[in-house]
Enzyme design. Structure first.
Site, short mmCIF file in Angstrom:
data_model
loop_
_atom_site.label_atom_id
_atom_site.label_comp_id
_atom_site.label_asym_id
_atom_site.label_seq_id
_atom_site.Cartn_x
_atom_site.Cartn_y
_atom_site.Cartn_z
N LYS A 31 26.69 10.47 -4.96
CA LYS A 31 26.82 9.69 -3.99
C LYS A 31 25.56 8.76 -3.77
O LYS A 31 24.43 9.37 -3.67
CB LYS A 31 27.31 10.33 -2.76
CG LYS A 31 27.67 9.18 -1.45
CD LYS A 31 28.98 8.64 -1.63
CE LYS A 31 30.05 9.37 -1.49
NZ LYS A 31 31.55 8.51 -1.52
N THR A 76 31.72 13.41 -4.73
CA THR A 76 30.75 12.67 -4.11
C THR A 76 30.78 12.61 -2.43
O THR A 76 29.75 12.60 -1.89
CB THR A 76 30.86 11.22 -4.54
OG1 THR A 76 31.94 10.61 -4.17
CG2 THR A 76 30.67 11.18 -6.23
N ARG A 193 -10.43 -17.36 -6.84
CA ARG A 193 -8.87 -17.59 -6.69
C ARG A 193 -8.47 -16.59 -5.38
O ARG A 193 -8.86 -15.44 -5.33
CB ARG A 193 -8.31 -17.30 -7.74
CG ARG A 193 -8.15 -16.07 -8.46
CD ARG A 193 -7.12 -15.86 -9.43
NE ARG A 193 -7.05 -14.47 -10.02
CZ ARG A 193 -6.05 -14.06 -11.16
NH1 ARG A 193 -5.31 -14.85 -11.41
NH2 ARG A 193 -6.28 -12.79 -11.31
N GLN A 237 -4.81 -6.57 -13.57
CA GLN A 237 -4.91 -5.33 -14.30
C GLN A 237 -5.87 -4.49 -13.92
O GLN A 237 -5.82 -3.53 -14.18
CB GLN A 237 -4.88 -5.74 -15.85
CG GLN A 237 -3.50 -5.97 -16.54
CD GLN A 237 -3.51 -7.74 -16.52
OE1 GLN A 237 -4.10 -8.14 -15.64
NE2 GLN A 237 -2.82 -8.11 -17.38
N HIS A 265 1.26 -15.77 -7.53
CA HIS A 265 0.37 -16.81 -7.46
C HIS A 265 0.52 -17.84 -6.29
O HIS A 265 1.38 -18.13 -5.64
CB HIS A 265 0.83 -17.74 -8.71
CG HIS A 265 0.97 -16.85 -9.79
ND1 HIS A 265 -0.13 -16.44 -10.62
CD2 HIS A 265 2.28 -16.63 -10.76
CE1 HIS A 265 0.56 -15.91 -11.71
NE2 HIS A 265 1.67 -15.81 -11.86
#
Length: 316
Positions: A31, A76, A193, A237, A265
């Site tokens: 379920k 379920t 940035r 990263q 971005h």
């Protein structure tokens, strides 16, 4: 140890012309997304716990698939009712709640050899009324959705905690330079940035670890946020690895941690057509397309646990 999913079972069908017999492959059922809200009201000051729980069982269910024999099929609906019944005694932490469910289903039915149990946890905080926290009125809160998973495979238990939708942003101390360029490259290098992402992460506890799941969750979240603020980020990263490294350094009970982090971005808008400069202050926030950074931060020499992760879905 058995395979993480139910092992293949042959059908009575004749061999196919090519490729051998047709067989039943790995399978599970249960379920999904049971919404359970537990209110503790043993005093006038109530507490609330809000979960979305999924239960899926693995084991000997070949008869249902191959012969319409439901004698091993724990309905379920029964799984749903079990979740509600277990909530009557309280939730505690999502991880502990899922472990209770795993022990119940694998211990109550001989043919259930394992399964996976998932939870999302939603935070509420008390409404302030006349400057005081209200005893029984709440507003949805939380900067993220807490996640938990328990995978049972025979006697093995894998506990995986995590979070998703933790949106973070810093307005400087990030750049992106030195990448290869070809005829299709239009992105300009920058040393200043906006760096923004929505953190989705899961961490796997070492086998046998019995941490305070709630306290550890709060500490890991704090480490992730703190580390995001530190250091110059040469790439998303780099920041991802630093976040994972900080968690593992401070929590030896955690074996490994995985991340899936989109690069949200923010592009500087060209205001020159309007006779205006733009000293890195006005940005266009783009929601599509986006870079998607995914990685595991682990411990050297750690024995992998693929069975724990293949059940979670996506990268983390």
């Amino acid at each position: 140890m058995t395979d993480i999913l139910t092992t293949a079972t042959e059908t009575p069908a004749n061999a196919a012309d090519e490729g051998g017999r047709i067989v039943l492959g790995p399978n599970q059922y249960g379920k999904a997304e049971v919404r359970v809200v537990k209110v503790t009201r043993d005093t006038d000051r109530h507490e609330i716990e809000d979960l979305n729980v999924t239960s899926q069982l693995r084991g000997d269910f070949a008869g249902a698939h191959l012969a319409g024999d439901n004698s091993h099929v724990v309905a379920t609906d029964t799984q749903k009712n079990t979740i509600f019944a277990f909530a009557r005694d309280g939730v505690g932490s999502p991880e502990a709640f899922l472990l209770r469910l795993a022990e119940h289903f694998t211990g109550s039915f001989d043919w259930v050899t394992g399964g996976r149990w998932l939870a999302e946890s939603y935070a509420w905080e008390r409404i302030l009324a006349h400057g005081q926290e209200h005893d029984h009125a709440f507003v949805r809160s939380g900067q993220e959705v807490r996640t938990a998973a328990v995978v049972a495979d025979g006697d093995d238990r894998h506990v995986i905690a995590g979070l998703k939708d933790l949106v973070v942003l810093k307005t400087t101390q990030s750049g992106f330079v030195g990448y290869p360029k070809d005829r299709y490259t239009t992105l300009q290098e920058t040393t200043d940035r906006i760096l923004a992402t929505s953190v989705a992460t899961r961490w796997r506890y070492r086998p046998g670890a019995e941490p305070d799941y709630n306290a550890t969750y709060e500490r890991v979240k704090a480490i992730l946020l703190e580390t995001f603020t530190e250091h110059y980020s040469a790439a998303l990263q780099t920041t991802l690895f630093e976040m994972g490294q900080a968690v593992l350094e401070r929590h030896p009970e955690i074996a490994e941690i995985r991340f899936s982090m989109p690069n949200k971005h923010h592009f500087v808008v060209d205001l020159a057509p309007f006779g205006l400069d733009n000293p890195n202050e006005v940005f266009y926030a783009s929601d599509r397309s986006y870079g998607l950074i995914e990685a595991t931060v682990t411990r050297e020499g750690l024995e992998p646990a693929p069975g724990a992760w293949e059940s979670v879905g996506a990268f983390c």
